[in-house]
Every structure is written in structure tokens, then in C-alpha cells.
Design a protein around this motif. Structure first.
Motif, PDB file in Angstrom:
ATOM      1  N   VAL A  10      21.029 -41.161 -67.933  1.00  0.00           N
ATOM      2  CA  VAL A  10      20.549 -39.853 -67.509  1.00  0.00           C
ATOM      3  C   VAL A  10      20.604 -39.738 -65.990  1.00  0.00           C
ATOM      4  CG1 VAL A  10      18.625 -38.221 -67.518  1.00  0.00           C
ATOM      5  CG2 VAL A  10      19.057 -39.665 -69.526  1.00  0.00           C
ATOM      6  N   ILE A  11      21.193 -38.653 -65.522  1.00  0.00           N
ATOM      7  CA  ILE A  11      21.235 -38.336 -64.091  1.00  0.00           C
ATOM      8  C   ILE A  11      20.288 -37.167 -63.845  1.00  0.00           C
ATOM      9  CG2 ILE A  11      22.675 -37.612 -62.152  1.00  0.00           C
ATOM     10  CD1 ILE A  11      25.115 -38.630 -63.747  1.00  0.00           C
ATOM     11  N   VAL A  12      19.374 -37.341 -62.910  1.00  0.00           N
ATOM     12  CA  VAL A  12      18.439 -36.275 -62.566  1.00  0.00           C
ATOM     13  C   VAL A  12      18.895 -35.638 -61.254  1.00  0.00           C
ATOM     14  CG1 VAL A  12      16.048 -35.660 -62.081  1.00  0.00           C
ATOM     15  CG2 VAL A  12      16.566 -37.505 -63.702  1.00  0.00           C
ATOM     16  N   GLY A  13      19.330 -34.380 -61.328  1.00  0.00           N
ATOM     17  CA  GLY A  13      19.816 -33.690 -60.134  1.00  0.00           C
ATOM     18  C   GLY A  13      21.160 -33.047 -60.404  1.00  0.00           C
ATOM     19  N   GLY A  14      21.468 -31.985 -59.653  1.00  0.00           N
ATOM     20  CA  GLY A  14      22.718 -31.265 -59.896  1.00  0.00           C
ATOM     21  C   GLY A  14      23.524 -31.017 -58.643  1.00  0.00           C
ATOM     22  N   GLY A  15      23.357 -31.858 -57.625  1.00  0.00           N
ATOM     23  CA  GLY A  15      24.081 -31.678 -56.382  1.00  0.00           C
ATOM     24  C   GLY A  15      25.368 -32.488 -56.327  1.00  0.00           C
ATOM     25  N   HIS A  16      25.846 -32.720 -55.100  1.00  0.00           N
ATOM     26  CA  HIS A  16      27.130 -33.385 -54.904  1.00  0.00           C
ATOM     27  C   HIS A  16      27.097 -34.833 -55.415  1.00  0.00           C
ATOM     28  CE1 HIS A  16      30.799 -32.269 -52.421  1.00  0.00           C
ATOM     29  NE2 HIS A  16      31.128 -33.370 -53.042  1.00  0.00           N
ATOM     30  N   ALA A  17      25.985 -35.524 -55.185  1.00  0.00           N
ATOM     31  CA  ALA A  17      25.889 -36.915 -55.627  1.00  0.00           C
ATOM     32  C   ALA A  17      25.978 -37.004 -57.141  1.00  0.00           C
ATOM     33  CB  ALA A  17      24.585 -37.528 -55.121  1.00  0.00           C
ATOM     34  N   ALA A  18      25.245 -36.138 -57.834  1.00  0.00           N
ATOM     35  CA  ALA A  18      25.248 -36.150 -59.293  1.00  0.00           C
ATOM     36  C   ALA A  18      26.632 -35.830 -59.840  1.00  0.00           C
ATOM     37  CB  ALA A  18      24.223 -35.147 -59.816  1.00  0.00           C
ATOM     38  N   GLY A  19      27.275 -34.815 -59.284  1.00  0.00           N
ATOM     39  CA  GLY A  19      28.604 -34.439 -59.752  1.00  0.00           C
ATOM     40  C   GLY A  19      29.637 -35.521 -59.484  1.00  0.00           C
ATOM     41  N   ALA A  20      29.552 -36.139 -58.300  1.00  0.00           N
ATOM     42  CA  ALA A  20      30.502 -37.213 -57.971  1.00  0.00           C
ATOM     43  C   ALA A  20      30.314 -38.406 -58.896  1.00  0.00           C
ATOM     44  CB  ALA A  20      30.321 -37.632 -56.512  1.00  0.00           C
ATOM     45  N   LEU A  21      29.067 -38.696 -59.260  1.00  0.00           N
ATOM     46  CA  LEU A  21      28.814 -39.815 -60.168  1.00  0.00           C
ATOM     47  C   LEU A  21      29.370 -39.523 -61.557  1.00  0.00           C
ATOM     48  CD1 LEU A  21      27.614 -42.479 -61.021  1.00  0.00           C
ATOM     49  CD2 LEU A  21      25.368 -41.364 -61.221  1.00  0.00           C
ATOM     50  N   MET A  22      29.125 -38.329 -62.072  1.00  0.00           N
ATOM     51  CA  MET A  22      29.669 -37.996 -63.393  1.00  0.00           C
ATOM     52  C   MET A  22      31.187 -38.070 -63.400  1.00  0.00           C
ATOM     53  SD  MET A  22      27.445 -35.058 -65.296  1.00  0.00           S
ATOM     54  CE  MET A  22      28.055 -35.548 -66.894  1.00  0.00           C
ATOM     55  N   THR A  23      31.810 -37.578 -62.332  1.00  0.00           N
ATOM     56  CA  THR A  23      33.265 -37.620 -62.241  1.00  0.00           C
ATOM     57  C   THR A  23      33.775 -39.059 -62.225  1.00  0.00           C
ATOM     58  OG1 THR A  23      33.334 -35.524 -61.037  1.00  0.00           O
ATOM     59  CG2 THR A  23      35.255 -36.955 -60.842  1.00  0.00           C
ATOM     60  N   ALA A  24      33.106 -39.906 -61.446  1.00  0.00           N
ATOM     61  CA  ALA A  24      33.517 -41.313 -61.362  1.00  0.00           C
ATOM     62  C   ALA A  24      33.357 -42.016 -62.706  1.00  0.00           C
ATOM     63  CB  ALA A  24      32.695 -42.034 -60.291  1.00  0.00           C
ATOM     64  N   LEU A  25      32.290 -41.715 -63.428  1.00  0.00           N
ATOM     65  CA  LEU A  25      32.073 -42.344 -64.731  1.00  0.00           C
ATOM     66  C   LEU A  25      33.114 -41.886 -65.751  1.00  0.00           C
ATOM     67  CD1 LEU A  25      28.162 -42.234 -64.935  1.00  0.00           C
ATOM     68  CD2 LEU A  25      29.628 -44.231 -64.505  1.00  0.00           C
ATOM     69  N   ILE A  26      33.506 -40.617 -65.659  1.00  0.00           N
ATOM     70  CA  ILE A  26      34.574 -40.122 -66.547  1.00  0.00           C
ATOM     71  C   ILE A  26      35.885 -40.853 -66.246  1.00  0.00           C
ATOM     72  CG2 ILE A  26      36.024 -38.122 -67.072  1.00  0.00           C
ATOM     73  CD1 ILE A  26      33.520 -36.372 -66.652  1.00  0.00           C
ATOM     74  N   GLN A  27      36.195 -41.003 -64.955  1.00  0.00           N
ATOM     75  CA  GLN A  27      37.428 -41.687 -64.563  1.00  0.00           C
ATOM     76  C   GLN A  27      37.434 -43.142 -65.001  1.00  0.00           C
ATOM     77  OE1 GLN A  27      37.299 -40.921 -60.344  1.00  0.00           O
ATOM     78  NE2 GLN A  27      38.419 -38.980 -60.513  1.00  0.00           N
ATOM     79  N   LYS A  28      36.265 -43.771 -64.987  1.00  0.00           N
ATOM     80  CA  LYS A  28      36.162 -45.180 -65.371  1.00  0.00           C
ATOM     81  C   LYS A  28      36.012 -45.366 -66.886  1.00  0.00           C
ATOM     82  CE  LYS A  28      34.086 -46.967 -61.064  1.00  0.00           C
ATOM     83  NZ  LYS A  28      34.966 -48.148 -60.879  1.00  0.00           N
ATOM     84  N   LYS A  29      36.014 -44.240 -67.625  1.00  0.00           N
ATOM     85  CA  LYS A  29      35.832 -44.287 -69.079  1.00  0.00           C
ATOM     86  C   LYS A  29      34.535 -45.028 -69.445  1.00  0.00           C
ATOM     87  CE  LYS A  29      40.814 -43.997 -70.110  1.00  0.00           C
ATOM     88  NZ  LYS A  29      40.810 -42.685 -69.510  1.00  0.00           N
ATOM     89  N   TYR A  30      33.474 -44.615 -68.815  1.00  0.00           N
ATOM     90  CA  TYR A  30      32.146 -45.187 -69.061  1.00  0.00           C
ATOM     91  C   TYR A  30      31.819 -45.067 -70.549  1.00  0.00           C
ATOM     92  CZ  TYR A  30      27.096 -45.904 -68.274  1.00  0.00           C
ATOM     93  OH  TYR A  30      25.800 -46.366 -68.272  1.00  0.00           O
ATOM     94  N   PRO A  31      31.400 -46.156 -71.192  1.00  0.00           N
ATOM     95  CA  PRO A  31      31.280 -46.164 -72.653  1.00  0.00           C
ATOM     96  C   PRO A  31      30.035 -45.493 -73.221  1.00  0.00           C
ATOM     97  CG  PRO A  31      30.679 -48.312 -71.780  1.00  0.00           C
ATOM     98  CD  PRO A  31      31.168 -47.505 -70.610  1.00  0.00           C
ATOM     99  N   HIS A  32      29.108 -45.045 -72.370  1.00  0.00           N
ATOM    100  CA  HIS A  32      27.866 -44.443 -72.875  1.00  0.00           C
ATOM    101  C   HIS A  32      27.826 -42.948 -72.581  1.00  0.00           C
ATOM    102  CE1 HIS A  32      26.381 -48.504 -73.522  1.00  0.00           C
ATOM    103  NE2 HIS A  32      26.684 -48.797 -72.269  1.00  0.00           N
ATOM    104  N   GLU A  33      27.053 -42.246 -73.372  1.00  0.00           N
ATOM    105  CA  GLU A  33      26.847 -40.824 -73.132  1.00  0.00           C
ATOM    106  C   GLU A  33      26.066 -40.641 -71.829  1.00  0.00           C
ATOM    107  OE1 GLU A  33      24.877 -36.887 -75.246  1.00  0.00           O
ATOM    108  OE2 GLU A  33      24.081 -38.885 -75.691  1.00  0.00           O
ATOM    109  N   VAL A  34      26.473 -39.635 -71.048  1.00  0.00           N
ATOM    110  CA  VAL A  34      25.771 -39.295 -69.820  1.00  0.00           C
ATOM    111  C   VAL A  34      25.151 -37.910 -69.984  1.00  0.00           C
ATOM    112  CG1 VAL A  34      25.957 -38.927 -67.320  1.00  0.00           C
ATOM    113  CG2 VAL A  34      27.395 -40.655 -68.446  1.00  0.00           C
ATOM    114  N   VAL A  35      23.875 -37.805 -69.643  1.00  0.00           N
ATOM    115  CA  VAL A  35      23.175 -36.523 -69.699  1.00  0.00           C
ATOM    116  C   VAL A  35      22.710 -36.191 -68.290  1.00  0.00           C
ATOM    117  CG1 VAL A  35      21.248 -35.213 -70.661  1.00  0.00           C
ATOM    118  CG2 VAL A  35      22.383 -36.979 -72.048  1.00  0.00           C
ATOM    119  N   LEU A  36      23.152 -35.054 -67.765  1.00  0.00           N
ATOM    120  CA  LEU A  36      22.714 -34.605 -66.447  1.00  0.00           C
ATOM    121  C   LEU A  36      21.655 -33.523 -66.635  1.00  0.00           C
ATOM    122  CD1 LEU A  36      24.751 -33.863 -63.282  1.00  0.00           C
ATOM    123  CD2 LEU A  36      23.218 -32.099 -64.152  1.00  0.00           C
ATOM    124  N   VAL A  37      20.501 -33.727 -65.996  1.00  0.00           N
ATOM    125  CA  VAL A  37      19.413 -32.752 -66.051  1.00  0.00           C
ATOM    126  C   VAL A  37      19.312 -32.100 -64.680  1.00  0.00           C
ATOM    127  CG1 VAL A  37      16.968 -32.361 -66.505  1.00  0.00           C
ATOM    128  CG2 VAL A  37      18.205 -34.163 -67.744  1.00  0.00           C
TER     129      VAL A  37
END
Length: 410
Positions: A10-37
Motif C-alpha cells: 500500500v502506498i499512501v499519497g498521490g504525488g510525484h513520489a507515489a506515482g514514480a514508485l508505482m511506475t517503477a514497480l510496474i517496470q520491475k514486474k513487482y509480483p504483489h498487488e499495489v494499492v495507492l490511497v
């Protein structure tokens, strides 16, 4: 299904850091579900344009988004927007949200950012006094910046000066009130401050230094009509922007018992005092391999770099955060790029001339380049990043000599 929820990151926050982290995890094919709040109704977006091209109307809201919402959801992740995390139960790894629902996490990343510093002075609740931190703030401010309007900006830092430039280009009458001896005093040297003062003054902005604000004057229907100063003067105003800095958003972390001190304390792998919880972006205070002391940085570069480190940490990779900090600002035809932290310099070297509108200031400490401020000189910024990162010792004579190619110094 219950196990899936417990395994969610779970990522708490919707700014640049949160978006960059989600993007990086997608690129790395992170094996767990990510939920951004995210408390705001928008997917993760860029904040720098809020005081520049978005305020001026040159770009629209969608252009601010780091990625369309469909990209995150198409990768199997969730965006829960317009809802706030109210509480972290670390023992049960459970979040309580503002809609009364709960959310289990396996790993938690706090990207809570910052909130604007308020000016508590008489009249501060009057209509027409603005702060700029999110899309809604910019939308409201833009509607009031009509040609001929009198805008008073309290604060001569990045945001205040960027708004001054954007507003003056629209025909707004702008006054900047700065309490310090010079503009952007906290982050740059005398030469750059003087250049920016001349640039704004020459563009019709009334810049007043060493000016303390004591309150606001009321006009008709509870609207602001002026800003009162310590010297007894009142500056007439139709609109006021208060831009006096931000405060890291640590309330959630503090309530959860995480170590905080002017920011959530993290190590070089962005881990908090709880091994299950990471923190990134403006809300953090950290010591990476580049710094000699703990620092809190308010910048997109820091948010992105910490997000990359967080992604590596979540993937089990050994990638400490060791980037030299860098910043930028656009004001009129000025592209200011800065790398490093200049506060502890013992020597400044000018390359080029402020009259040429393309120059750089190198900051040295004991002969080593610790920071560079470049105006319309991208090569100085790019080379400066290398010099600062590798703590290069370069003589002042070489840095100032225009016959010496900067690239040769790397």
C-alpha cells in the motif's frame, strides 16, 4: 482473497513520489498487488507546473498526470482516490480509511508529502488569500488573476517567484514581499539573488526585501483589500498568495509511533523505524551516501530517486539512495537549474556574466565543487552534476575561464 489483501503493498499519497514508485514497480514486474490511497481525486500528478504552465493555462489538467489511471489499473494495481488514511495499526498491519473501510498491507510506503505553512496573522481568514499546493488551489487562483488585478505575494522563494512571473505575463500588477535580505536566500548565493531581483523588477514586479508582514486589511464582503507591513504601510491587494514554505506531513507516521524529526526518519534504503514501512518524498528526512548530515529535500528529483530506491528495496535489491540533489525553476525566459546544496560553501566562482543572461555560479568548499546554479546554461548544470556527485576539486581560475570546455572537467 484474504491472503491477497494481506500481501498487498500500500502506498499512501498521490504525488510525484507515489506515482514514480508505482511506475517503477510496474517496470520491475513487482509480483504483489499495489494499492495507492490518495486524498485527492486525481491520479498521481506533477506539482511543478502548478505555479508555471498550468497556472498560465498553457497546459491542461490531464497533462499533469504522470500516467493515465488506466496504466496502473491495467497492470493489476488499484487507485483508491478521494479517500484519506486515518490510522495505521502496525501490530495488525491494517489501515483505517476516511470512508470507514479498512485495508490490510504486507508492506506500506508513506508518500504523504507536505502541507503549506500558514501565516497566522490578523485577517488571515479573509477571502482572496490563497495558498498553492494542489490542482484545486491553482484553479481557484487562476480565476482571480485577471489583467489589471493587484496580486501581492508573501514570500520570495521558488513558488512565489514563479507565480509572480506567470501572473505578470498575464498583465497582473504584482508585488512580492520578502522578509529576508534577498530573494531565495535559503537556497542560493548573492549573485543569483541579485539576478532574480533585477529580472523581476525589470519585468514590472514590485519586489520589496526586508519586509515583514503583520496582517491583512479587510475590504467589502469579507475580502482582502491589502497587506499590512511592520513599518505601518499597507499594500493594496485584490488577491494575495502566501508562499512561505511547507511542513512535512508526518502526523500519520507520528501517531503510528514511527521515528520522526522534521520529517519521517529513513535510512539510505528509505526504511523507517518499522521494517515493514518505507517512506519517500517531501515527508522524509534522510542521510544518503552523498550527505554528511540528515537532510529533508523538497524536490521532484528527490521524490523520484527515493521512489527508485524504494522499488529496489521492495524487490530485495541492494540499491542505496546516493544521488546529488538537484532542482529547477522557470521564470520568464530564465531556466534556472541547480545541483547540490550551497549553504556551507567558502568560495563562489562566476562563469559567464549575468548581463549575457547565460551564466553559472559554482560553489566550492575546501576546493571541492559542492553546488552549481546555472541560468540558461544546461551544459554547466550537466557537468556540475558530475562534479558535485564525485566531489571534484577544480580551481576557481579553471571554472571561470570560458576558453576551458566544461566537458573537459569531468
Amino acid at each position: 482473497m484474504e491472503n491477497e489483501k494481506q500481501d498487498a503493498t500500500v502506498i499512501v499519497g498521490g504525488g510525484h513520489a507515489a506515482g514514480a514508485l508505482m511506475t517503477a514497480l510496474i517496470q520491475k514486474k513487482y509480483p504483489h498487488e499495489v494499492v495507492l490511497v490518495g486524498e485527492e481525486p486525481y491520479p498521481p500528478y506533477q506539482r511543478p507546473p502548478l505555479s508555471k504552465t498550468y497556472l498560465s493555462g498553457e497546459v491542461n489538467e490531464e497533462s499533469l498526470y504522470l500516467k493515465p489511471r488506466s496504466v496502473y489499473e491495467g497492470a493489476g494495481h488499484q487507485l483508491r482516490l478521494g479517500v484519506r488514511v486515518e490510522n495505521i495499526d502496525r501490530d495488525n498491519k491494517t489501515l483505517t480509511l476516511s470512508d470507514q473501510s479498512t485495508l490490510k498491507y504486507g508492506r506500506l510506503i508513506l508518500a504523504t508529502g507536505s502541507h503549506v505553512r500558514r501565516l497566522n496573522a490578523p485577517g488571515s481568514e479573509l477571502k482572496g488569500i490563497h495558498y498553492l499546493h494542489d490542482i484545486a488551489d491553482t484553479d481557484t487562483l487562476r480565476d482571480q488573476l485577471s489583467p489589471g488585478a493587484r496580486l501581492v505575494i508573501v514570500g520570495g522563494g521558488y513558488i512565489g517567484l514563479e507565480v509572480a512571473a506567470s501572473a505578470s505575463k498575464k498583465g497582473v500588477n504584482v508585488t512580492v514581499l520578502e522578509g529576508a535580505e534577498r530573494l531565495m536566500q535559503r537556497v542560493t548565493g548573492v549573485e543569483m539573488s541579485s539576478f532574480l531581483y533585477a529580472k523581476h523588477s525589470g519585468s514590472g514586479v514590485d519586489v520589496r526585501l526586508n519586509t515583514a508582514v503583520t496582517g491583512f486589511k479587510a475590504g467589502d464582503q469579507g475580502r482582502v483589500a491589502g497587506v499590512t507591513l511592520a513599518n505601518g504601510e499597507t499594500v493594496d491587494a485584490d488577491v494575495v498568495l502566501v508562499s512561505i514554505g511547507v511542513i512535512p506531513e508526518t502526523a500519520l507516521a507520528e501517531a503510528a509511533g514511527l521515528s520522526c524529526e522534521d520529517g519521517i526518519l529513513v535510512d539510505e534504503y528509505v526504511r523507517t523505524s518499522d521494517p515493514s514501512i518505507l517512506a519517500i518524498g517531501d515527508c522524509t528526512r534522510h542521510r544518503n551516501l552523498f550527505f554528511e548530515k540528515m537532510q529533508r529535500l523538497e524536490s521532484v528529483a528527490n521524490a523520484v530517486d527515493q521512489a527508485r530506491t524504494a522499488a529496489a528495496t521492495l524487490m530485495g535489491e541492494d540499491k542505496p539512495y546516493d544521488s546529488a540533489p538537484w532542482f529547477w525553476s522557470n521564470q520568464y525566459d530564465v531556466r534556472l537549474q541547480m545541483v547540490g546544496l550551497s549553504q556551507d560553501h567558502d568560495e563562489r566562482v562566476m562563469r559567464g556574466s549575468t548581463e549575457d543572461k547565460a551564466f553559472a555560479v559554482f560553489y566550492l568548499r575546501e576546493g571541492c565543487v559542492i553546488a552549481v546554479d546555472a541560468v540558461n546554461m544546461p551544459i554547466a548544470f550537466m557537468v556540475g552534476k558530475q562534479l558535485v556527485q564525485h566531489r571534484k576539486s577544480i580551481s576557481a581560475d579553471v571554472l571561470s575561464d570560458l576558453d576551458v570546455e566544461l566537458k573537459s572537467l569531468i
